[in-house]
Design an enzyme around this catalytic site. Structure first.
Site, PDB file in Angstrom:
ATOM      1  CB  CYS A 111      -0.852   0.029   1.328  1.00 37.09           C
ATOM      2  SG  CYS A 111      -1.967   1.698   1.333  1.00 37.09           S
ATOM      3  CG  HIS A 154      -5.936  -1.913  -1.851  1.00 38.02           C
ATOM      4  ND1 HIS A 154      -4.444  -2.533  -1.200  1.00 38.02           N
ATOM      5  CD2 HIS A 154      -5.634  -0.219  -1.901  1.00 38.02           C
ATOM      6  CE1 HIS A 154      -4.181  -1.949  -0.890  1.00 38.02           C
ATOM      7  NE2 HIS A 154      -4.398  -0.431  -0.670  1.00 38.02           N
ATOM      8  CD  GLU A 155      -6.479   2.060  -4.327  1.00 36.69           C
ATOM      9  OE1 GLU A 155      -5.704   1.514  -4.685  1.00 36.69           O
ATOM     10  OE2 GLU A 155      -6.400   2.544  -3.631  1.00 36.69           O
TER      11      GLU A 155
HETATM   12  C1  UDB Z   1       1.354  -0.526  -2.785  1.00 41.41           C
HETATM   13  C2  UDB Z   1       2.290   0.010  -4.592  1.00 41.41           C
HETATM   14  C3  UDB Z   1       3.180  -1.440  -3.914  1.00 41.41           C
HETATM   15  C4  UDB Z   1       3.168   0.450  -4.630  1.00 41.41           C
HETATM   16  C5  UDB Z   1       1.161  -0.297  -5.302  1.00 41.41           C
HETATM   17  N1  UDB Z   1       1.871  -0.318  -6.601  1.00 41.41           N
HETATM   18  C6  UDB Z   1       1.505  -1.326  -7.368  1.00 41.41           C
HETATM   19  O1  UDB Z   1       0.804  -2.611  -7.525  1.00 41.41           O
HETATM   20  N2  UDB Z   1       2.215  -1.075  -8.877  1.00 41.41           N
HETATM   21  C7  UDB Z   1       2.195  -1.875  -9.795  1.00 41.41           C
HETATM   22  C8  UDB Z   1       1.559  -3.715 -10.155  1.00 41.41           C
HETATM   23  C9  UDB Z   1       1.993  -3.868 -12.015  1.00 41.41           C
HETATM   24  F1  UDB Z   1       0.622  -4.890 -11.437  1.00 41.41           F
HETATM   25  C10 UDB Z   1       1.642  -2.915 -12.759  1.00 41.41           C
HETATM   26  C11 UDB Z   1       2.432  -1.424 -11.774  1.00 41.41           C
HETATM   27  F2  UDB Z   1       2.675  -0.553 -13.510  1.00 41.41           F
HETATM   28  C12 UDB Z   1       2.288  -0.992 -11.610  1.00 41.41           C
HETATM   29  C13 UDB Z   1       0.075   0.212  -5.346  1.00 41.41           C
HETATM   30  O2  UDB Z   1      -0.282   0.639  -5.916  1.00 41.41           O
HETATM   31  N3  UDB Z   1      -0.799  -0.094  -4.666  1.00 41.41           N
HETATM   32  C14 UDB Z   1      -2.603   0.558  -3.990  1.00 41.41           C
HETATM   33  C15 UDB Z   1      -2.060   1.708  -3.449  1.00 41.41           C
HETATM   34  O3  UDB Z   1      -1.216   1.945  -2.161  1.00 41.41           O
HETATM   35  N4  UDB Z   1      -3.237   1.878  -3.077  1.00 41.41           N
HETATM   36  O4  UDB Z   1      -4.173   2.668  -1.746  1.00 41.41           O
HETATM   37  C16 UDB Z   1      -1.251  -1.105  -3.758  1.00 41.41           C
HETATM   38  C17 UDB Z   1      -2.224  -2.686  -5.126  1.00 41.41           C
HETATM   39  C18 UDB Z   1      -2.260  -3.588  -3.792  1.00 41.41           C
HETATM   40  C19 UDB Z   1      -3.324  -4.360  -4.776  1.00 41.41           C
HETATM   41  C20 UDB Z   1      -3.920  -3.333  -5.616  1.00 41.41           C
HETATM   42  C21 UDB Z   1      -3.443  -2.567  -5.778  1.00 41.41           C
HETATM   43 ZN    ZN Z   2      -3.250   1.376  -0.008  1.00 45.19          ZN
END
Ligand code: UDB
Ligand code: ZN
Length: 184
Positions: A111, A154-155
């Protein structure tokens, strides 16, 4: 423009708050916020900008992560199957139906608001139908599966003060549930 310093981190009470519905039509301010949120995610996936601004590569963001207590979220990532970007700016989203089957990311979740790794499987509905509004005030109905369904859940959890690690089975963090399948 948003950077990592605008994102509140685990332990901040704003991440455990149930966010308020956004009144429609959305205000100029809320429109600016949800556009800033999408710009942040796009910037975080641009190698040059992400390096310059020290951004973690994100795929989704919810307004409470900016300490903004409003039911707004953005999703943006390249979908290999569709060979195109999936991009959503959702206001007052609601999961109106979901599969019985569950799915999970075999590598677990992280996250943007959690700086340390917390290992373990996060089981989510494999398929969901989400109703909400776009920034133009139009009602949208999205049928999501695979990674998009995981990101959306998740969001939406963030809008309800739920963190991904709340779902981890701490007795056996990597034990898949019986009716669950991995999303590769
Ligand atoms: C926490 C983090 C590792 C930064 C995660 N990034 C991510 O999944 N990057 C990613 C994955 C890919 F498959 C392709 C790509 F281009 C980039 C993310 O943004 N989140 C969103 C967040 O924290 N929202 O509050 C966590 C993810 C975990 C599962 C869904 C979202
Ligand atoms: Zn998150």
């Amino acid at each position: 423009m948003l950077t990592m310093k605008d994102i509140i981190r685990d332990g901040h009470p704003g991440l455990r708050t149930k966010a308020e519905e956004v009144s429609l039509p959305i205000s100029r301010e809320d429109k600016q916020t949800i556009d800033d949120m999408l710009e942040f995610i796009k910037n975080s996936q641009d190698d040059k900008i992400a390096a310059k601004l020290q951004l973690r590569s994100g795929v989704g963001l919810a307004a409470p992560q900016l300490n903004i207590n409003k039911r707004m979220l953005v999703i943006h990532f390249f979908d290999e199957q569709k060979n195109d970007y999936i991009t959503h700016q959702l206001i007052n989203p609601k999961i109106v139906s979901h599969s019985v089957e569950k799915s999970y990311l075999p590598q677990g979740e992280g996250c943007l608001s959690v700086d340390e790794n917390i290992p373990g499987l996060v089981h989510r509905y494999a398929r969901i139908t989400v109703k909400g509004f776009n920034p133009e005030g139009k009602e949208v109905k999205l049928r999501l599966n695979r990674f998009a369904a995981i990101v959306a859940q998740h969001e939406i959890d963030h809008l309800n003060g739920v963190m991904f690690y709340d779902h981890i089975n701490h007795e056996d963090p990597f034990k898949p549930e019986s009716n669950a399948a991995p999303v590769e």
